[in-house]
Design a protein around this motif. Structure first.
Motif, PDB file in Angstrom:
ATOM      1  N   GLY A 221     -14.250  11.703  30.599  1.00  0.00           N
ATOM      2  CA  GLY A 221     -14.046  12.612  31.720  1.00  0.00           C
ATOM      3  C   GLY A 221     -12.780  13.429  31.696  1.00  0.00           C
ATOM      4  O   GLY A 221     -12.528  14.216  32.618  1.00  0.00           O
ATOM      5  N   LYS A 224     -12.064  18.785  30.084  1.00  0.00           N
ATOM      6  CA  LYS A 224     -12.831  19.640  30.980  1.00  0.00           C
ATOM      7  C   LYS A 224     -13.345  20.919  30.326  1.00  0.00           C
ATOM      8  O   LYS A 224     -14.358  21.473  30.747  1.00  0.00           O
ATOM      9  N   ASP A 252     -23.862  16.252  22.142  1.00  0.00           N
ATOM     10  CA  ASP A 252     -24.617  15.131  22.728  1.00  0.00           C
ATOM     11  C   ASP A 252     -23.753  14.284  23.654  1.00  0.00           C
ATOM     12  O   ASP A 252     -24.268  13.526  24.477  1.00  0.00           O
ATOM     13  N   ASN A 253     -22.433  14.398  23.503  1.00  0.00           N
ATOM     14  CA  ASN A 253     -21.497  13.607  24.307  1.00  0.00           C
ATOM     15  C   ASN A 253     -20.769  14.456  25.357  1.00  0.00           C
ATOM     16  O   ASN A 253     -19.705  14.073  25.846  1.00  0.00           O
ATOM     17  N   LYS A 254     -21.379  15.573  25.705  1.00  0.00           N
ATOM     18  CA  LYS A 254     -20.802  16.503  26.671  1.00  0.00           C
ATOM     19  C   LYS A 254     -20.458  15.814  27.998  1.00  0.00           C
ATOM     20  O   LYS A 254     -19.350  15.943  28.505  1.00  0.00           O
ATOM     21  N   GLU A 255     -21.421  15.094  28.556  1.00  0.00           N
ATOM     22  CA  GLU A 255     -21.197  14.481  29.871  1.00  0.00           C
ATOM     23  C   GLU A 255     -20.103  13.417  29.805  1.00  0.00           C
ATOM     24  O   GLU A 255     -19.285  13.305  30.722  1.00  0.00           O
ATOM     25  N   LEU A 256     -20.101  12.652  28.735  1.00  0.00           N
ATOM     26  CA  LEU A 256     -19.071  11.624  28.572  1.00  0.00           C
ATOM     27  C   LEU A 256     -17.683  12.247  28.541  1.00  0.00           C
ATOM     28  O   LEU A 256     -16.729  11.710  29.110  1.00  0.00           O
ATOM     29  N   SER A 257     -17.563  13.381  27.894  1.00  0.00           N
ATOM     30  CA  SER A 257     -16.260  14.034  27.744  1.00  0.00           C
ATOM     31  C   SER A 257     -15.739  14.605  29.055  1.00  0.00           C
ATOM     32  O   SER A 257     -14.535  14.761  29.235  1.00  0.00           O
ATOM     33  N   GLY A 258     -16.659  14.943  29.954  1.00  0.00           N
ATOM     34  CA  GLY A 258     -16.272  15.598  31.197  1.00  0.00           C
ATOM     35  C   GLY A 258     -16.286  17.112  31.099  1.00  0.00           C
ATOM     36  O   GLY A 258     -15.850  17.811  32.021  1.00  0.00           O
ATOM     37  N   LYS A 260     -16.883  20.844  31.443  1.00  0.00           N
ATOM     38  CA  LYS A 260     -17.487  21.724  32.433  1.00  0.00           C
ATOM     39  C   LYS A 260     -17.772  23.115  31.852  1.00  0.00           C
ATOM     40  O   LYS A 260     -18.705  23.789  32.262  1.00  0.00           O
TER      41      LYS A 260
END
Length: 292
Positions: A221, A224, A252-258, A260
């Motif tokens: 997260g 950003k 593939d790890n976009k959401e994990l990284s946070g 935006k």
């Protein structure tokens, strides 16, 4: 007579539906962001024409890198905001390399007035950044503790201004310094995420030999905005999709990284390729990889 009228009606409806479909398809191609540092020379020559070319290439978001004397590319913050709006471009982030604790309040007020959401510190500020021209390596003076304290204070100021503060990395932040500390790790662990998060430059992380996905897992997260630029076989900057960085796995790890937002950036072009042509190649590459 009625048959003729009906036929004309249906032909007209078909044309309207076709045009709507075409416009929808065109609109769907408007995605992604561009760091205007990529086209900095063109922006210096003709900012309006360059921004029009950015919009025509299919980008919808921009990151500025041209603030000086209270203006963005020679325009007041309000005028710059209006120009972007007229071209259907959205101001998302701005690189402010000259920020200090003394001028931050005014810079942040201008960034807010221009419509930006993120205030990005692109290098260690206030004279801490170093560049060795002979071997073209980057680094910093002072301690990472000093940097953390400065970024904490800037983060407090950004919050008051209604902005979010990000720090942008190069390669040296991912390598141990003379004290055996990895600067990016120290910042991630010692600066409150309410005050500071990060813009991960995927090229420079890769150049440093670090693994972006591993950082996403260790510090979820916190990243950003991404800078998306590729690396060719010689280790040079390359348009997105024309190098060897594994963007699909990272994406593939976009959401994990946070993440935006993401911004295409190419610091330099080579072999006769012009920046305005490079950004078109990169936009096609984004679509092929699966960025939206």
């Amino acid at each position: 007579m009625k048959t003729s009228i009906l036929n004309n009606f249906f032909k007209g409806m078909a044309l309207i539906l076709f045009m709507c479909g075409t416009l929808t398809t065109y609109a769907q191609k408007k995605f992604g962001g561009l760091a205007l540092y990529t086209v900095r020379d063109d922006m210096g020559t003709n900012a309006k024409a360059t921004l029009q070319a950015v919009a025509d290439a299919g980008y919808k978001n921009i990151e500025a890198a041209g603030y000086e004397d209270g203006k963005y590319y020679g325009m007041t913050p309000a005028d710059f905001k209006d120009l972007l709006k007229s071209l259907k471009l959205k101001p998302i982030s701005t690189h402010q390399s000259a920020v200090t604790l003394d001028n931050a309040d005014q810079m942040m007020a201008d960034a807010k007035a221009a419509g930006f959401k993120y205030f990005v510190v692109p290098i260690p500020p206030m004279g801490m950044f170093t560049f060795n021209q002979e071997n073209r390596t980057m680094g910093m003076t002072g301690t990472v503790q000093d940097l953390a304290q400065i970024l904490t204070k800037l983060g407090e100021k950004a919050n008051k201004a209604g902005l979010k503060l990000l720090y942008h990395n190069h390669d040296f932040e991912f390598k141990k310094n003379a004290e055996g500390i990895v600067p990016i790790d120290y910042l991630l662990e010692n600066v409150d995420p309410k005050l500071l998060n990060f813009q991960m430059d995927l090229y420079w992380v890769t150049k440093a030999g670090a693994n972006p996905i591993a950082y996403f897992h260790q510090y979820p997260g916190r990243f950003k905005i991404w800078h998306v630029k590729d690396m060719d076989e010689q280790g040079r900057f390359a348009p997105v999709g024309k190098g060897n960085i594994g963007f699909k796995n990272i994406l593939d790890n976009k959401e994990l990284s946070g993440m935006k937002y993401y911004m295409v950036e190419q610091d330099m072009t080579f072999d006769g390729l012009k920046p305005l042509d490079a950004i078109k190649i990169s936009h096609d590459g984004l679509e092929e990889i699966g960025f939206k």
